[in-house]
Every structure is written in structure tokens, then in C-alpha cells.
Write an enzyme that holds these catalytic residues in place. Sequence first.
Site, PDB file in Angstrom:
ATOM      1  CD  GLN A 236      -1.229  -6.652   2.260  1.00  0.00           C
ATOM      2  OE1 GLN A 236      -1.875  -7.646   1.957  1.00  0.00           O
ATOM      3  NE2 GLN A 236      -1.806  -5.477   2.444  1.00  0.00           N
ATOM      4  NE  ARG A 383      -7.954  -1.294  -4.629  1.00  0.00           N
ATOM      5  CZ  ARG A 383      -7.236  -1.241  -5.726  1.00  0.00           C
ATOM      6  NH1 ARG A 383      -7.109  -2.292  -6.492  1.00  0.00           N
ATOM      7  NH2 ARG A 383      -6.633  -0.134  -6.081  1.00  0.00           N
ATOM      8  CB  CYS A 384     -12.268  -2.199   2.301  1.00  0.00           C
ATOM      9  SG  CYS A 384     -12.657  -3.479   3.479  1.00  0.00           S
ATOM     10  CD  GLU A 759      -7.649  -0.350   1.500  1.00  0.00           C
ATOM     11  OE1 GLU A 759      -8.010   0.458   2.360  1.00  0.00           O
ATOM     12  OE2 GLU A 759      -6.933  -1.327   1.724  1.00  0.00           O
TER      13      GLU A 759
END
Length: 805
Positions: A236, A383-384, A759
Site C-alpha cells: 500500500q 478501513r479507517c 473509510e
Amino acid sequence: MNDMTPERDARVANLKGMGCSRKRVEDARFTQGKGNYVDDISLPGMLTGDFVRSPYAHARIKSINTEAAMALEGVVAVLTAQDLAPLSLHWMPTLAGDKQMVLADGKVLFQGQEVAFVVAKDRYIAADAIELVEVEYEELPVIVDPIKSLQSDVVLREDLDPKAPGAHGPRKHHNHIFTWEVGDEAGTNAVIDDADVVAEASMYYHRTHPCPLEPCGCVASMDKVNGKLTLWGTFQAPHVVRTVASLLSGIEEHNIRVVSPDIGGGFGNKVGVYPGYVCSIVASIVTGVPVKWVEDRMDNLMTTAFARDYWMTGKISATKEGKITGLHCHVTADHGAFDACADPTKFPAGFMNICTGSYDIPIAYLGVDGVYTNKAPGGVSYRCSFRVTEAVYFIERMIEVLAIEMDMDPAELRRINFIKKEQFPYQSALGWEYDSGDYHTAWDKALKAVDYDGLRKEQAERVEAFKRGETRTLMGIGLSFFTEIVGAGPVKNCDILGMGMFDSCEIRIHPTGSAIARLGTISQGQGHATTFAQILASEIGIPADSITIEEGDTDTAPYGLGTYGSRSTPVAGAATAMAGRKIRAKAQMIAAYLLEVHDDDVEFDVDRFVVKGAPERFKTMGEIAYAAYNQAIPGIEPGLEAVSYYDPPNMTYPFGAYVCVMDIDVDTGVTDIRRFYALDDCGTRINPMVIEGQIHGGLTEALAVALGQEIAYDEMGNVKTGTLMDFFLPTAWEVPNYETDHTVTPSPHHPIGAKGVGESPHVGGVPCFSNAVQDAFRPFGNRHTNMPHDHWRIWQTANALGLHH
Ligand code: CDP
């Protein structure tokens, strides 16, 4: 411009710029199975590596015998810590300033830990050889509970001096990692002690896992002739991996090329540096041929970065009228065997200090203690944005508990306490400056859309019917209002391993008027190739269909900090707009020269520069691009290129209002989500269709976490949910029909006013689903029950409340 003709509308439509639901350009290859993932890479002579992993959560390693494995035909090497030690690669630094064993050095600290790396001609031979490596273990006492860990005599990290401070300051105990404090504890306690009303809650946000469809993996290829290392991987943050690989291996950074090809989901799981990457590089250097390592599903769930595992206690105080006066939060954070959390350096518990949420809370305190246990390392923001999910869950539960304490409607309690529109930019008690928001408008819109009063009436009638024995189904109304914090930097606050968190975009316009833009981010399914081209189309007037977006190759892309924490749009999106504006500025000079007027006498209009007051005199961007390469223009260099490295002045603060209506069968614990309404505000919307897709995905992962997804351990440190038989991944069967809605409150400091969105639905969704379950039981005395709310736990809640016959 005053030209509103259909012809101009057609030119705008032709650009497919910002605000247009342009179809995803990536999907042509994904839907036809033509994506190119790490495991699709096959190089001549390539070998496969795989790990011998520990069956024990805590054990001393007495011996490792690799002879039988080495004797198996097709096995090329078996690496142990002993082999890596001379290269100082048996340990590696973590993103959190700790260090982590690459291969077990004397002991193992969690089940599944990497003990030896087998390199073989193919994956099947490697798997057979793993079984032949003989490891003699001596079991040690196991600690899986962080609170007990701080009381235990058992020393987990024997490599650390118990009295020496860690990366984030003094350590209180040999299993303690850090204490992080923000806010005014004494002042907060004084306010709480004097308050009219105080509500308290303890909650466990369980350990879970991002579980992307594609697990982690890499292919390392050391070209000894040219001294060049190429590393393809599920990264990522490819540039950060290049820098870390250079620092660890001593190979100069220009001799390392890191490539992230297509990535099948990341969600934070692919931010960290894993032993598999280091071992593959070493194996390729040793063997002189490419080495591939790709996890299987169990490896991924059991050993790569987990998420959450926060034990949170809170106190919230209010006046009799319901105005919140103070908030106290303490977290015991289970970081597993090594502190490998992926957070900006100055934030050892990420952005947990956004736990005052969307409310105007005058005073607050947050204290976090990080603790070692015998569990896998990690602690990523699934996802945050760096623990904001935990923060929002905490405050949204505290609001509900306060509402119960005050016998108040939780929607009204929220409304009374929201930060008001005119208070932005708003300085929170725990140190953030929220850029913009209009919470009351969003909340009113959401409650009206679902007929909130009608739902409450229906719920009351259902409770009465239940009491009369006419139904066995209860109804829960889950509310949540969240504020996200996305777009790390700014560089002055945020760095990872010392590298400031800016991002970048480099644009080249070709002579025939099409373009390529390269960014420091990397899409893992978010559709960057579609949406970043739309930003550029609007900024430089070249159709999105004529712009290639390229990410993920460190040999070509400008340096960037990568994609996680919804930072792509706030940071790289801003860099894209800024680079576009540089192109436009040069194009303006070229146009003015071509039109024989002063620079200030031309203005940009959709896809061209026109002479002010004479719209019939213009040069299109196509003509300008051609001239940039083919005409000698006095005082202007040939070519049309620009690069921008963007250091954001602040984060962006998207927000949203969610409502979930759920029916719960009291006798089976089965939940049925009747309705889910999600209003999101991410500022300027680049592609409404992509945003909607992001919201559907994020809500589905929120549903998973709230209703069942968990990495659970037994007392021996065995992972009980290490396969998809036990680890809940929702399918179309469980997922409801989501209703999406929006308001638009642009970010005042972002060049195009956009905030992140990827997110938000996860951050706001988890408390919404959880609150729906808890709300159903509120009339029967429920204050708080922990997630995940699977059928069995819901049944237990109903049973504990005496609702079974
Ligand atoms: O960093 P990440 O890509 O995960 O998250 P993001 O910046 O929130 O973007 C997710 C996707 O939504 C990208 O394709 C964005 O361009 C798109 N998006 C949008 O269309 N409008 C916004 N205001 C924010 C994001």
C-alpha cells in the site's frame, strides 16, 4: 464564463470531469479476469518460499533441524535466524519504533510466528519440506489478556531491557509498551466529579482483521550483474517499502525498484513490512534467482496485521438538560508480541484522540497504555484513519449510555451537543482543528428520510406487543453520527519512519493533447485511475478518457507515502489539482502568445483559453499542447509537464449520519437488517458512483465487524478463527440494501474542496450496527454489550435480560 450554450455543455460532458459518474476504467480488465496480481507474476527460474510456523503461542526454541527438509528433491535452501544473523536481518524495525523477529530468534511469541523459510522449486515441494523441518520447542506460559499481562511475572520480550524506555517514552512494566496521554486529566476529573449526570461504560473492541480477498505476497528478484533489486508486492506504500528495503539491505535506493501491481484489497493489511518480504529478498540474493512468497488464507488471518483489540473505559458528564461537560477515556491497547502498529510516529494510538467525536465537549482526557501479549503483531487501521474507528465507536456508545442514564432520546442528545456550523474551524479539546461541517443539517435530513419519530412509535408498539406475548421479535434503531479525520500529513505532525506524509503527482501532456499522470499513491480497488483523471480533466481541460493514471512503480512514480487512511484524495488528489494548475498556468502563457494578446487577456473555459470578451478567439488545450512541443515560443521552455509535492495544511474531516433499523429474533439471536440509511458528506464529490461503491463496501465491512468478524484466541494462544469457516466474511446473503444520501460541505483548505470517503462508511457503520442491536434491548435494561453481535451472543444478551421463557 457566461457561455451556457448546449455546445458548451457538450464540451463539459466530453471531459467526464469532476462530479460525473464516469464508469470505472479499471473494470474492463477486472471483470474479464485480466488483472495482474503478484501471484500472476512468473519469472524464469523463479523459486517459491514458504514458512515453517510455530504451533505454540509462547515457547523457547531448543533446536531446529533442517537436514531432512534440505534432502528433499527440489528444496534449494532453508533459512533460519542463524542464517540471517550475520546480515543483521534476523530482526527488523517496525513502523512503530519497536523491532520484530524476522525468523524466531531463541523463542516464539505468537502462534503462527515465522520460524524458518523454506525455498523450493515450487509451492508444493515447499509445503512438503515445511513438514520435514524438525523444531524442538519448550512451552512457556501464555498471556493473551493485556490486563493480566501487566500483572504477570512472565517476561514476554526478553530482548528488551525492562527499565529502558521504549520508542514512546517510559515503560511501567516488562510487558508494557507505552503510555500516551492527551488532554487535561485533572480538569476533566474535576468537571466529571461536579456534574449533574455521569454515565460510565467499559467496552471491548474485539480483535479483528482486514482480510482482503488477496492475501499478502511478493516476488523478489536480485539481478547480481546490474546490482539491481526488483520487488513486486502487495504494498500500500511502495516508496516507503523501497526506503525500508534500502536501509535494511544496504542496497542503494536507486538500485531498488518496488512495484505494486494490481492489489486485491488492502484495508490497512498491506501497509506493514512482513518477514516474508525480508526472507524473499535474502533468498533471492542467496540463490541468485527470483523468489516468490504468497501467503495462504490461514497465514494471512493468523499472522499479518490485525486491527482493534482495544479495552476502553469511559466517563461522560452532562448538565440536567443534556449538555455534555466532560469526557474521560482510558484504553488498554493489546499490541501482541511486537509493536508493529502502523501509525504516524507522534501518535502511538493513532488518531484515537478524535474520541470527542462530532460533539462540542469543553474538556476531555485520553490515556492509552500499549501492552505486549502472545498474539500476532500489527494494529493497523482496518478501513479507517489510524484508530478513528475505535474512537468513533467509543463516543457513539458513550452517547447512547448517557442517553440511557438521562432517559433521553439519543437522537435529541446528539442534536443538543453537535458542534454548530458557525463554530468551524473548530478546535477540539484533544487538539484537532476540524476544517468544516454542518452536522445539524445532515442529522435533520437523515432523521426525516427514515421518519425517525414514526420508527420510535413502531418500536414502542413492538415492545408492548412483545410484553403481551404477541411477538418474539424486537426492533432496534441504530443511530450514529461520525466525524472522520483523513488525509495525513501535514508533514509537521505526521511522519512514518521519519518520512513526512506529503504526496505527489507528476503530469506529462503529450503533443497530441493526451496525458499521463503518475502519483505516489496506489489503488487497491478504489478506482484511482478513474477518479484522478476526472480531477485533471476539470483542471486542465483534457478529457478524462485521454488521461492515463499510473501508480505503484517507484522507478517512474514520484515519491509518495501511499494509500491508506483515506489519504489519497485529500493529499494526492490535492497534488493532482495543484500539478494541473501548474500545467494550466503554462498553457495560459502559450495560448496568449498564440492569440497575440497579453497573458491576462485570456481565460480558461472548460477545454480552452479564450480571449476575454471575444469568445470566438480561442485555443483549445489540444492546440496548446501541440504548440508546446512544436513551436518556438520566446521565453517559454518547450514541453508541457508539471509535478507537485503536496503537504496538506490540515487533515480533512468528512462526516456522516447513519440509521439502521433491525429486527431481532429473541429466541435465536438472528438479526434482520430491515433498512440502512447512510448520509455522507465528503465535501466536493469527484465521482458519485465511485463514492457510492466505497460506501457499500465500507458498510459491508462494518456489518462484518459489528455482527461477527473476530480474531479470537483461546487461553493457550491458539487462534480459534483462522479460516473462513470461522472468520465471518459477509456475502450477498447477509448484506442489506443500503440507501445512500449526501450533503456537500467542501473542505476550505483542499484545492478542490474534497475530503476522503473510502473509510467513512466503516467508521460510522460499526457503531450504527452495534447501536441497533443494543437499542433493541434498551427497553429491557440493556446498557452495553460487547461486539461482535453474533447470533449466539445476542441470544445470551436476551437470556441475561430474562427474555427467554
Ligand atoms: O485513500 P483512498 O483511495 O482509500 O480513499 P479516498 O481518498 O477516500 O478515495 C476513495 C475513492 O473515492 C477514490 O477513487 C476517490 O477519488 C473517490 N472520491 C471521490 O470521488 N470524491 C471524494 N470527495 C472523495 C473520494
